[in-house]
Design a protein around this motif. Structure first.
Motif, short mmCIF file in Angstrom:
data_model
loop_
_atom_site.label_atom_id
_atom_site.label_comp_id
_atom_site.label_asym_id
_atom_site.label_seq_id
_atom_site.Cartn_x
_atom_site.Cartn_y
_atom_site.Cartn_z
N ASP A 1 0.91 -1.23 0.01
CA ASP A 1 0.03 -0.03 0.07
C ASP A 1 0.88 1.24 -0.23
O ASP A 1 1.34 1.68 1.02
N LEU A 2 0.91 1.97 -1.13
CA LEU A 2 1.91 2.98 -1.31
C LEU A 2 1.27 4.40 -0.57
O LEU A 2 2.16 5.25 -0.49
N LYS A 3 0.05 4.15 0.16
CA LYS A 3 -0.37 5.49 0.69
C LYS A 3 0.33 5.25 2.07
O LYS A 3 0.07 6.36 2.78
N GLU A 4 0.82 4.26 2.73
CA GLU A 4 1.44 4.14 3.94
C GLU A 4 2.61 5.17 3.79
O GLU A 4 3.11 5.44 2.83
N LEU B 1 16.92 -0.70 -6.57
CA LEU B 1 16.34 -0.33 -7.57
C LEU B 1 14.63 -0.35 -6.96
O LEU B 1 13.79 0.50 -7.31
N GLN B 2 14.31 -1.35 -6.37
CA GLN B 2 12.82 -1.52 -6.03
C GLN B 2 12.52 -0.50 -5.02
O GLN B 2 11.35 -0.05 -4.93
N TRP B 3 13.33 -0.32 -3.99
CA TRP B 3 13.11 0.69 -3.16
C TRP B 3 13.06 2.07 -3.47
O TRP B 3 12.16 2.82 -3.19
N HIS B 4 13.89 2.51 -4.37
CA HIS B 4 13.79 3.60 -5.22
C HIS B 4 12.41 3.75 -5.87
O HIS B 4 11.80 4.74 -5.92
N GLY B 5 12.28 2.62 -6.48
CA GLY B 5 11.00 2.74 -7.20
C GLY B 5 9.80 2.86 -6.35
O GLY B 5 8.65 3.64 -6.57
N ILE B 6 9.66 2.14 -5.39
CA ILE B 6 8.48 2.35 -4.19
C ILE B 6 8.39 3.81 -3.87
O ILE B 6 7.38 4.45 -3.94
N LYS B 7 9.60 4.42 -3.43
CA LYS B 7 9.64 5.78 -3.10
C LYS B 7 9.13 6.87 -4.26
O LYS B 7 8.29 7.80 -3.83
N GLU B 8 9.74 6.61 -5.43
CA GLU B 8 9.13 7.49 -6.55
C GLU B 8 7.66 7.27 -6.86
O GLU B 8 6.86 8.15 -7.09
N LEU B 9 7.18 6.02 -6.68
CA LEU B 9 5.64 5.68 -7.12
C LEU B 9 4.71 6.35 -6.03
O LEU B 9 3.73 6.58 -6.40
N ARG B 10 5.29 6.46 -4.96
CA ARG B 10 4.46 7.00 -3.88
C ARG B 10 4.14 8.50 -4.01
O ARG B 10 3.15 8.92 -3.67
N LYS B 11 4.89 9.08 -4.93
CA LYS B 11 4.95 10.65 -5.30
C LYS B 11 3.45 10.79 -5.96
O LYS B 11 2.89 11.95 -6.06
#
Length: 277
Positions: free
Chosen positions: A147-150, A267-277
């Motif tokens: 859940d990227l809203k977290e 890369l997975q972690w950075h992807g999660i952070k970017e997609l949260r935006k």
């Protein structure tokens, strides 16, 4: 009536996908076209239309060509995304029509519905497999969903300690993560993809497949490609697709060196952070 995708305008096709809770990235006109660039696939996607040419259903469909026992030509089918049937008052009739079309094909058809599709989330989620009415056997699998809203800190804490340690190790290695956009980035990605697939024994995709993603999906904010750079060399890449406030880990490639220093996890972690935006 059945109308092939090539005989429908892109705007009309995508408008139907956009308005439907059953529609997601895999149904988009450009995504279907991109998949058609695979060396062994041909597009047979179609819409079901009324006599007045109103779309009442969409079915992404690709024919997969192969050689049985490496000698005899054969084929099967794959539907990435599965059918969209919007008008519930017609769902039974339309589902029956699609089922008959599948039956006439008389070849195996694999249908995949993404767990990111809006109608399988929350209160809209069907209580039974929606593919059952069109004669498809139930072969449900599982996907890991974040859940990227977290809050970012909560997502981090929910990771396994092993994953966090790998990411910390990669950060200490001074790996630089950047977004891939340019034509030269496409060349870098494909060379790394080719290297990865040859190393693993898989058949590389065509460059035109990734070229289409670069031109038609990256430019429309339907994809995000990240590079991991180490000692002035790209050693790993990850491609995320996103649409309707949901994202998926789509394609990736890496060198043996990237596996040793945790570049893929970074890369997975950075992807999660970017997609949260």
């Amino acid at each position: 009536k059945k109308v092939y995708r090539k005989d429908i305008s892109k705007e009309k096709w995508d408008n139907y996908v956009e308005k439907s809770p059953q529609g997601w990235l895999w149904h988009k006109y450009d995504l279907i076209e991109a998949v058609s660039k695979w060396s062994y696939k041909t597009d047979e996607s179609f819409a079901v239309c009324t006599k007045s040419n109103e779309i009442v259903a969409i079915v992404p469909l690709h024919k997969n060509h192969f050689k049985r026992k490496k000698i005899f030509p054969d084929y099967n089918y794959n539907s990435l995304g599965g059918p969209i049937i919007n008008k519930q008052n017609y769902s039974g009739k339309i589902a029956h029509y699609i089922s008959n079309l599948f039956y006439k094909i008389a070849k195996p058809i694999e249908i995949q519905i993404s767990c990111m599709t809006p109608f399988v989330q929350g209160s809209l989620c069907p209580l039974t497999n929606p593919l059952l009415p069109i004669g498809i056997k139930n072969t449900l699998t599982q996907s890991y969903i974040i859940d990227l809203k977290e809050k970012e800190t909560k997502i981090w804490d929910n990771m396994e300690s092993r994953a966090r340690n790998i990411i910390r190790k990669a950060e200490k290695s001074e790996i630089i993560v950047r977004e891939a956009i340019t034509e030269e980035d496409l060349n870098i990605y494909y060379n790394l993809h080719f290297e990865t697939y040859k190393r693993t024994g898989a058949s590389p995709h065509t460059k035109s497949y990734f070229g289409y993603i670069w031109k038609h999906l990256l430019s429309k904010n339907l994809a995000l490609v990240l590079f991991a750079e180490y000692k002035n060399k790209i050693i790993a890449a990850a491609n995320f697709g996103y649409y309707k406030s949901a994202a998926t880990y789509w394609t990736a490639c890496s060198s043996p060196e990237a596996l040793k220093i945790g570049a893929n996890s970074l890369l997975q972690w950075h992807g999660i952070k970017e997609l949260r935006k």
